[in-house]
Design an enzyme around this catalytic site. Structure first.
Site, PDB file in Angstrom:
ATOM      1  CB  CYS A   1      -0.922  -0.102   1.218  1.00  0.00           C
ATOM      2  SG  CYS A   1      -2.075   1.218   1.520  1.00  0.00           S
TER       3      CYS A   1
ATOM      4  CG  ASP B   1      -6.836  -1.581  -5.359  1.00  0.00           C
ATOM      5  OD1 ASP B   1      -7.459  -0.697  -4.738  1.00  0.00           O
ATOM      6  OD2 ASP B   1      -5.668  -1.904  -5.103  1.00  0.00           O
TER       7      ASP B   1
ATOM      8  CG  HIS C   1      -5.970  -1.519  -1.645  1.00  0.00           C
ATOM      9  ND1 HIS C   1      -5.080  -1.019  -2.569  1.00  0.00           N
ATOM     10  CD2 HIS C   1      -5.492  -1.137  -0.434  1.00  0.00           C
ATOM     11  CE1 HIS C   1      -4.124  -0.356  -1.945  1.00  0.00           C
ATOM     12  NE2 HIS C   1      -4.351  -0.426  -0.645  1.00  0.00           N
TER      13      HIS C   1
END
Length: 245
Positions: free
Chosen positions: A132, A179, A212
């Protein structure tokens, strides 16, 4: 993490209950989690946290997984004592929060971690992995520094600037098809830019049906259909490191 044009925090997903096999140390100006294999192999990996910070059990689990494959692993506090993002915080404040935590300004912390790994752990070969927010940092570092023999950027936002495409050493990029933070158009842009500019080995993998955070913040037993993708991504991470570091 967040879309660069419209910053918003990602969902923490499943926070695991995990104590860790390593220990915490002070490395110059930062705290860090360090995990060591039974036998020193001279290989080490720096792990870079997501927005939820260096103490997130999920990320420590990933650090220990890397250690189990023969690497001394260090997970520093790249926020340098600043609070990580709290899932209960007002999302409208995220943009301001992010301004004081620039994923492309991590060189001082990286230098401290490298020095520690060399002098205190006897490491000679280095890799780097980030999730991330940390994925953005890994992309930046692989484009600007040559110490790392391999990098793995896991769902890091694609920042479109010339200096991020000429990678110094082999880099693996892992993305999720569904995502909400990083669009497939952004992944396609990265693919084209690397094809045009990159002179070293790289790979971009987008995992079907995943979201995600799936590699480290999704429980393998939550949705059985996701388990093969989680396991494959983790295996790809380790295989990439093993190939080059």
């Amino acid at each position: 993490m967040a879309n660069e044009a419209n910053p918003c925090p990602c969902d923490i997903g499943h926070k695991t209950e995990y104590g860790g096999l390593g220990h915490e140390v002070q490395i110059e100006h930062i705290r860090a989690y360090v995990s060591k294999p039974p036998v020193n192999t001279g290989r080490a990996v720096i792990v870079i946290q997501d927005i939820f910070g260096w103490q997130l059990p999920n990320t420590r689990y990933m650090a220990d997984m890397i250690t189990a494959n023969g690497y001394t692993t260090v997970l520093p506090d790249f926020f340098v004592g600043q609070e990580p993002w709290c899932p209960s915080s007002d999302s409208s404040t995220f943009s301001e929060w992010l301004k004081t935590r620039n994923a492309q300004k991590v060189d001082r912390e990286v230098d401290a971690a490298l020095k520690y790994l060399k002098l205190q752990c006897g490491a000679q070969k280095f890799g780097i992995v980030g999730f991330c927010w940390g994925g953005v940092a890994v992309h930046h570092l692989m484009a600007t520094r040559s110490e790392f023999r391999a990098g793995v950027s896991i769902y890091g936002i694609v920042k479109d600037s010339e200096d991020v495409y000429n990678l110094k050493n082999p880099t693996l990029f892992i993305f999720a098809e569904n995502d909400v933070v990083i669009s497939l158009d952004e992944v396609s842009l990265l693919t084209q830019r690397l094809k045009d500019h990159c002179k070293v080995e790289y790979q971009i993998k987008t995992f079907s049906g995943q979201t995600h955070g799936f590699v480290h913040r999704k429980r393998e037993d939550f949705t059985p259909a996701d388990k093969p993708y989680i396991e494959e991504a983790r295996r790809n991470l380790v295989e990439w490191l093993s190939k080059y570091v």
